[in-house]
Enzyme design. Structure first.
Site, mmCIF file in Angstrom:
data_model
loop_
_atom_site.group_PDB
_atom_site.id
_atom_site.type_symbol
_atom_site.label_atom_id
_atom_site.label_comp_id
_atom_site.label_asym_id
_atom_site.label_seq_id
_atom_site.Cartn_x
_atom_site.Cartn_y
_atom_site.Cartn_z
ATOM 1 N N ARG A 37 0.830 -1.212 0.000
ATOM 2 C CA ARG A 37 0.000 0.000 0.000
ATOM 3 C C ARG A 37 0.860 1.256 0.000
ATOM 4 N NH1 ARG A 37 -2.513 -0.757 6.028
ATOM 5 N NH2 ARG A 37 -0.609 -0.384 7.192
ATOM 6 N N LYS A 58 20.951 -11.006 22.708
ATOM 7 C CA LYS A 58 21.471 -9.808 22.045
ATOM 8 C C LYS A 58 22.392 -9.017 22.982
ATOM 9 C CE LYS A 58 17.647 -8.878 18.859
ATOM 10 N NZ LYS A 58 18.421 -9.129 17.650
ATOM 11 N N ASP A 95 11.596 -15.363 19.195
ATOM 12 C CA ASP A 95 12.306 -14.906 18.001
ATOM 13 C C ASP A 95 13.305 -15.947 17.506
ATOM 14 O OD1 ASP A 95 13.157 -13.048 16.016
ATOM 15 O OD2 ASP A 95 14.876 -12.526 17.248
ATOM 16 N N HIS A 138 14.744 -19.332 7.445
ATOM 17 C CA HIS A 138 15.962 -19.173 6.642
ATOM 18 C C HIS A 138 17.177 -19.848 7.280
ATOM 19 C CE1 HIS A 138 16.557 -15.869 9.463
ATOM 20 N NE2 HIS A 138 17.831 -15.906 9.147
ATOM 21 N N HIS A 162 14.017 -20.997 14.984
ATOM 22 C CA HIS A 162 15.280 -21.413 14.367
ATOM 23 C C HIS A 162 16.028 -22.520 15.126
ATOM 24 C CE1 HIS A 162 14.524 -17.947 11.974
ATOM 25 N NE2 HIS A 162 14.877 -17.076 12.885
HETATM 26 P P1 NDP Z 1 7.216 -4.225 7.474
HETATM 27 O O1 NDP Z 1 6.190 -3.597 8.341
HETATM 28 O O2 NDP Z 1 8.515 -3.554 7.297
HETATM 29 O O3 NDP Z 1 6.609 -4.477 6.017
HETATM 30 C C1 NDP Z 1 5.302 -4.883 5.785
HETATM 31 C C2 NDP Z 1 4.799 -4.139 4.567
HETATM 32 O O4 NDP Z 1 3.456 -4.566 4.319
HETATM 33 C C3 NDP Z 1 4.755 -2.619 4.773
HETATM 34 O O5 NDP Z 1 5.252 -1.955 3.658
HETATM 35 C C4 NDP Z 1 3.279 -2.371 4.979
HETATM 36 O O6 NDP Z 1 2.868 -1.080 4.606
HETATM 37 C C5 NDP Z 1 2.691 -3.397 4.050
HETATM 38 N N1 NDP Z 1 1.274 -3.629 4.346
HETATM 39 C C6 NDP Z 1 0.704 -3.769 5.562
HETATM 40 N N2 NDP Z 1 -0.634 -3.946 5.426
HETATM 41 C C7 NDP Z 1 -0.894 -3.910 4.094
HETATM 42 C C8 NDP Z 1 -2.067 -4.015 3.335
HETATM 43 N N3 NDP Z 1 -3.253 -4.210 3.912
HETATM 44 N N4 NDP Z 1 -1.991 -3.929 1.985
HETATM 45 C C9 NDP Z 1 -0.783 -3.715 1.391
HETATM 46 N N5 NDP Z 1 0.367 -3.606 2.066
HETATM 47 C C10 NDP Z 1 0.320 -3.695 3.409
HETATM 48 O O7 NDP Z 1 7.425 -5.708 8.054
HETATM 49 P P2 NDP Z 1 8.686 -6.671 7.783
HETATM 50 O O8 NDP Z 1 9.079 -6.558 6.375
HETATM 51 O O9 NDP Z 1 9.692 -6.442 8.828
HETATM 52 O O10 NDP Z 1 8.056 -8.109 8.091
HETATM 53 C C11 NDP Z 1 7.196 -8.779 7.201
HETATM 54 C C12 NDP Z 1 7.007 -10.200 7.695
HETATM 55 O O11 NDP Z 1 8.264 -10.861 7.692
HETATM 56 C C13 NDP Z 1 6.493 -10.304 9.125
HETATM 57 O O12 NDP Z 1 5.682 -11.441 9.211
HETATM 58 C C14 NDP Z 1 7.759 -10.515 9.931
HETATM 59 O O13 NDP Z 1 7.483 -11.203 11.133
HETATM 60 C C15 NDP Z 1 8.558 -11.382 8.988
HETATM 61 N N6 NDP Z 1 10.002 -11.326 9.201
HETATM 62 C C16 NDP Z 1 10.685 -10.147 9.109
HETATM 63 C C17 NDP Z 1 12.044 -10.118 9.261
HETATM 64 C C18 NDP Z 1 12.804 -8.850 9.125
HETATM 65 O O14 NDP Z 1 14.023 -8.883 9.342
HETATM 66 N N7 NDP Z 1 12.173 -7.732 8.774
HETATM 67 C C19 NDP Z 1 12.810 -11.353 9.555
HETATM 68 C C20 NDP Z 1 12.011 -12.551 9.582
HETATM 69 C C21 NDP Z 1 10.665 -12.516 9.415
HETATM 70 P P3 NDP Z 1 2.836 0.088 5.748
HETATM 71 O O15 NDP Z 1 4.255 0.425 6.008
HETATM 72 O O16 NDP Z 1 2.052 1.175 5.116
HETATM 73 O O17 NDP Z 1 2.169 -0.505 6.957
#
Ligand code: NDP
Length: 481
Positions: free
Chosen positions: A44, A325, A221, A164, A226
């Site tokens: 979004r 950590k 976590d 991973h 893991h």
């Molecule tokens: P983020 O919040 O950085 O990214 C999620 C994205 O999804 C954002 O850009 C968000 O937009 C978008 N989003 C949320 N709701 C909607 C919607 N309804 N329609 C369209 N887009 C939407 O999260 P992460 O990338 O950190 O994490 C994503 C997943 O990966 C989670 O499940 C997390 O637990 C998992 N994960 C993450 C890790 C990491 O290092 N980041 C490591 C391992 C797992 P907006 O910003 O506007 O809310």
């Protein structure tokens, strides 16, 4: 020629996509440049098509993919802006994509659950596969509910629960190390091994990730996901063939047999939280003063759980799983401590040190610490280190995992029942911690953690030391929890 696989990334402008998924894809394509894949990003966020293409290009180039591969992928990628919780937006998006399709959920977990519910009512391209990130539910019940929901969308054979750690080459090396030589395979049991430490200690602190970490903590976590996967691979019986069905069944057997040490969450677990200190040349604030932290959650930044695999091969051997950590030592390793020799000739002057096998997970290396006659008096023993570095991995762990998902191979994915088992194993600990039956011990950032964690009460009836032998590493690798 086969149709390219479409990789639809939901949450394309998020942290996971930028930091891990796109670089992982780049490292995969750097090795397998002729792989036919098309990427569609959806989010979004207001990122425009050009910004998306630039982001994809940068990730692929940095990973070393060939210019022609980068141009082809960037030329075919597109970005769809919209709310994927809007049923019409989701229908249109999915309807516009060709089979075979992989839907990668890089969304917040609660949004993922809602999107899955919408997918149940949509017609998906044939052979659509779903890839999901941790956390997979937040307890056994929610994991089971999510499993049921996913299986209403596609069958289990097309669901990839991503961990991973299963793509880390030194973790995969466990299979080769255990089963492809005559030296280790026969001693891999409670007849020869005294205890096993699986440790993932980092010097990195919160690094601005309070939004996610403060609600998860070190146990959920790292250990619930893991480290239990590493344990399962370490302790499983020998697979006849290296395929997803066989290996995952053997791993699931291990997890089903795994219980807390002494079946007591209070004596089998420890938790700690860092206070202000210094790691290397960086000042680290008290965890509760980090931005976005809610002190009332009592989140731990260091966790240790001792488990036992109650089967004939492993009963009686403590597996000590630990991760945290802001620590001084960067220990990311499996340490196998062997029992003393059955009968040592009188007259030999023992070192008093156990034989050990150290498997460093990052960077990959294998070290045997063995007692032997080395220099000087031939009857005076000393411990020698036989050390081998593993080569540089061919791609990042996310590259390995993505490759297997795009191939429809579930070898590196977690099966539904295993995700539930992992919650079952840690559930009594989470409950004991919630009820404050285990103290939250402070440790200064940059220290080795609270003292006294190397004693496991009740081991053979007496307190026994389970000393960890840490090694110095010059630098830390990026936070990849
Ligand atoms: P983020 O919040 O950085 O990214 C999620 C994205 O999804 C954002 O850009 C968000 O937009 C978008 N989003 C949320 N709701 C909607 C919607 N309804 N329609 C369209 N887009 C939407 O999260 P992460 O990338 O950190 O994490 C994503 C997943 O990966 C989670 O499940 C997390 O637990 C998992 N994960 C993450 C890790 C990491 O290092 N980041 C490591 C391992 C797992 P907006 O910003 O506007 O809310």
């Amino acid at each position: 020629m086969a149709e390219p696989t479409t990789l639809l990334i939901l949450g394309a402008s998020g942290d996971l996509t930028r930091r891990l998924l796109l670089p992982g894809l780049g490292s995969l394509l750097a090795v397998e440049g002729d792989r036919r894949v098309r990427v569609v990003g959806a989010d979004r966020s207001e990122m425009g098509e050009d910004d998306w293409r630039a982001r994809v290009r940068e990730a692929l180039e940095e990973a070393g993919a060939a210019p022609a591969t980068v141009d082809a992928l960037v030329g075919s990628t597109r970005y769809v802006r919209g709310d994927v919780l809007d049923p019409e937006t989701l229908r249109e998006l999915v309807g516009s994509l060709a089979a075979p399709l992989v839907v990668y959920f890089a969304l917040p977990p609660a949004v993922t659950v809602q999107v899955c519910a919408l997918l149940e009512h949509l017609e998906l391209p044939e052979d659509t596969r779903l890839a999901l990130e941790k956390p997979f539910g937040h307890d056994g019940e929610t994991a089971a509910a999510l499993n049921a929901q996913l299986q209403r969308v596609v069958p289990e054979e097309r669901i990839h629960r991503v961990d991973h750690f299963l793509g880390i080459h030194s973790v995969l090396n466990l299979i080769g190390l255990r089963f492809s030589n005559r030296l280790l395979e026969p001693v891999w049991s409670n007849r020869h091994i005294e205890r096993v430490h699986i440790t993932y200690d980092e010097s990195l602190a919160l690094e601005g990730r309070a939004g996610y970490y403060d609600k998860a903590g070190a146990l959920v976590d790292m250990i619930q996901s893991h480290l239990l996967q590493v344990l399962a691979l370490f302790a499983m019986e020998a697979p006849r063939v290296l395929d997803a069905e066989e290996v995952r069944s053997l791993k699931a057997q291990v997890l089903r047999a795994t219980e807390l040490w002494g079946r007591d969450p209070v004596t089998a677990s420890r938790r700690g939280r860092y206070t202000a200190g210094r790691v290397g040349d960086r000042d680290i604030p008290d965890y509760v003063d980090e931005e976005g932290v809610d002190p009332s959650l009592d989140t731990e930044t260091l966790a240790q759980v001792v488990v036992e695999v109650r089967n004939s091969r492993w009963s009686g051997v403590p597996f000590i799983l630990r991760s945290g950590k802001a620590l001084r030592e960067v220990d990311k390793q499996i340490e196998v401590v062997f029992q003393p020799p059955r009968l040592q000739p009188k007259g030999l002057h023992d070192t008093g040190l156990p034989d050990r096998l150290l498997l460093e997970l990052r960077p990959g290396a294998v070290t045997f610490d063995l007692s032997m006659n080395a220099e000087g008096d031939p009857f005076e023993l000393e411990q020698k280190h036989l050390h081998a570095e593993l080569g540089k991995p061919r791609m990042t762990p996310y590259g390995e995992v993505l490759g297997s998902i795009l191939d429809g191979d579930q070898l590196l994915s977690i099966r539904g029942d295993m995700a539930e088992e992992c919650w079952r194993i840690v559930a009594p600990v989470l409950e004991a911690w919630r009820e404050n039956r285990v103290p939250l011990e402070p440790y200064p950032a940059g220290s080795a953690g609270p003292e006294g964690w190397d004693v496991i009460p009740g081991l053979d009836g007496e307190p026994q030391s389970v000393s960890r032998h840490s090694q110095d590493h010059p630098d830390d690798s990026p936070d990849d929890s």
